[in-house]
Design an enzyme around this catalytic site. Sequence first.
Site, mmCIF file in Angstrom:
data_model
loop_
_atom_site.group_PDB
_atom_site.id
_atom_site.type_symbol
_atom_site.label_atom_id
_atom_site.label_comp_id
_atom_site.label_asym_id
_atom_site.label_seq_id
_atom_site.Cartn_x
_atom_site.Cartn_y
_atom_site.Cartn_z
ATOM 1 N N CYS A 253 0.837 -1.031 -0.055
ATOM 2 C CA CYS A 253 -0.028 -0.012 0.220
ATOM 3 C C CYS A 253 0.854 1.063 0.242
ATOM 4 O O CYS A 253 1.571 1.573 1.058
ATOM 5 C CB CYS A 253 -0.761 -0.139 1.231
ATOM 6 S SG CYS A 253 -1.941 1.563 1.455
ATOM 7 N N CYS A 256 -0.539 4.265 2.309
ATOM 8 C CA CYS A 256 -0.124 3.833 3.634
ATOM 9 C C CYS A 256 1.331 3.849 4.034
ATOM 10 O O CYS A 256 1.795 4.408 5.055
ATOM 11 C CB CYS A 256 -0.510 2.642 4.301
ATOM 12 S SG CYS A 256 -2.083 1.994 3.650
ATOM 13 N N ASP A 257 2.278 3.453 3.284
ATOM 14 C CA ASP A 257 3.655 3.192 3.508
ATOM 15 C C ASP A 257 4.719 4.170 2.684
ATOM 16 O O ASP A 257 5.882 4.064 3.227
ATOM 17 C CB ASP A 257 4.227 1.680 3.445
ATOM 18 C CG ASP A 257 3.236 0.836 4.376
ATOM 19 O OD1 ASP A 257 2.776 1.342 5.518
ATOM 20 O OD2 ASP A 257 2.924 -0.268 3.965
#
Length: 435
Positions: A253, A256-257
Amino acid sequence: MSGSILYIDSDRFEQEVLKSDKPAILYFYSEDCPPCEVLAPIYEKMAEKYGDRIKFVKIMRQANRDLAKSLGVTGSPTLLFFRNGLEVGKRLSGFLSKPQVRTAIEGVLGDVLPPPELKKENCDVIILGGGAAGLSAAIYAARAKLNTILLEEGVPGGQAASTYHIANYPGTPGVISGTELIANMRKQAESFGARVEDLREIFEVKLQGPEKYVRTEDEEYYGKAIIIATGGKPKPLPAEGAEEFTGRGVHYCATCDGPMYQNRKVVVIGGGNSAVEEAVFLTRYASHVTIIHQFDHFQATKTAQEEAFKNDKIDIIWDSEVRKVHGEEHSLTGVTIENIKTGEIREIPTEGAFVYIGTQPRTEIFKGQVQIDDNGYIVASEDTKTNVEGVFAAGDVRTKPIRQVVTAAADGAAAGIMAERYITSQVKRIPVQVR
Ligand SMILES: Cc1cc2nc3c(=O)[nH]c(=O)nc-3n(C[C@H](O)[C@H](O)[C@H](O)COP(=O)(O)OP(=O)(O)OC[C@H]3O[C@@H](n4cnc5c(N)ncnc54)[C@H](O)[C@@H]3O)c2cc1C
């Protein structure tokens, strides 16, 4: 202190973590960190449940950089476990789900807590999964005045919320962030009376018969109909070391990261829309992005391809597959790739690998209870009816040719309406008692 969570700075690390008389779980968090926002309520829930057996500690990474560095913590959130002054278990980082955190805690404790006395809930429709399909189903079911409960194992959002922008969902100003779109859907569902319940990990379902049953950690739900909208999850990278480095260099992701890779080199693996669009997104943070694709052309739309081709931070390695992921204890250093036409093997130095090689349906808990095809999808057509009466499947989880947010939402609408028709037909079928 918040509940049973202890907030510390590095000067208290030794006393509160290393010298703790019970195991400790240390959570490095940051501000402006979407996966930290997802993890925060999960951590609180875990602290409520396991707080008397394991110490829950939180520490801000930006304010305690030296400690983070000495422990090899490079991103937020990261969870580390300690017992008797030593790190134990597997560290977790990135976008984490409740089952992942619970399993890690139980692994460190060495046992599973017995289930508590379960609360019983009755309703008309139980919706499993809070992505676009589940929330759309909740809008339709609740608007039809059905008593509707949606159960989501994390926080609602699903794959749409892991996408930094959605440019093809009708009725938006043009581009909308996945999280905003989902927040709107949730608000709309709740405004019609649907109960959207976060952090409800599902342990058991019984789909047969007129009464449907779902058990979560603390509750038992009984409903007249069930809508399965558990969607999909990314296919794991089939390369040596990929599992070991997941969350420590291998990610699924970018939203997200991605922010963890400010001014660092990353690779993106895949060549469809998700891979190409997320590679462009990653150039906001990374100094360079290399896309590794197994064919000599992309499967992404022309628009997505053009954006990638004109971005001078992106280069592309064609005809190649990743065979191995390698690194040091806590970080990735590179991937080994093989050119599938020439057989040439070489190493690409990188600190992060983002994998977009497709998704797989989340249907494990329904196996043996509803018809599932060879690829794991629940067999249902456009009306979302499955082979079990009163059970409907909506969104990416069902057999269908196109998996998009708009088709998931359309399925949710169909499932909500079909569930209402089914429940109404059942009510009519109840025989009148002649006295
Ligand atoms: C990186 C990426 C980019 C994308 N970009 C686009 C795009 O630009 N436009 C577009 O239209 N589509 C895009 N898609 C596809 C789109 O996001 C999906 O088709 C759509 O979101 C599917 O929705 P869904 O509700 O069916 O499933 P999901 O979004 O997968 O939602 C399922 C939900 O169910 C929950 N769940 C699963 N199992 C359980 C369980 N046992 N108990 C409780 N809850 C459970 C999950 O946590 C999740 O929240 C993209 C997908 C990805 C991965």
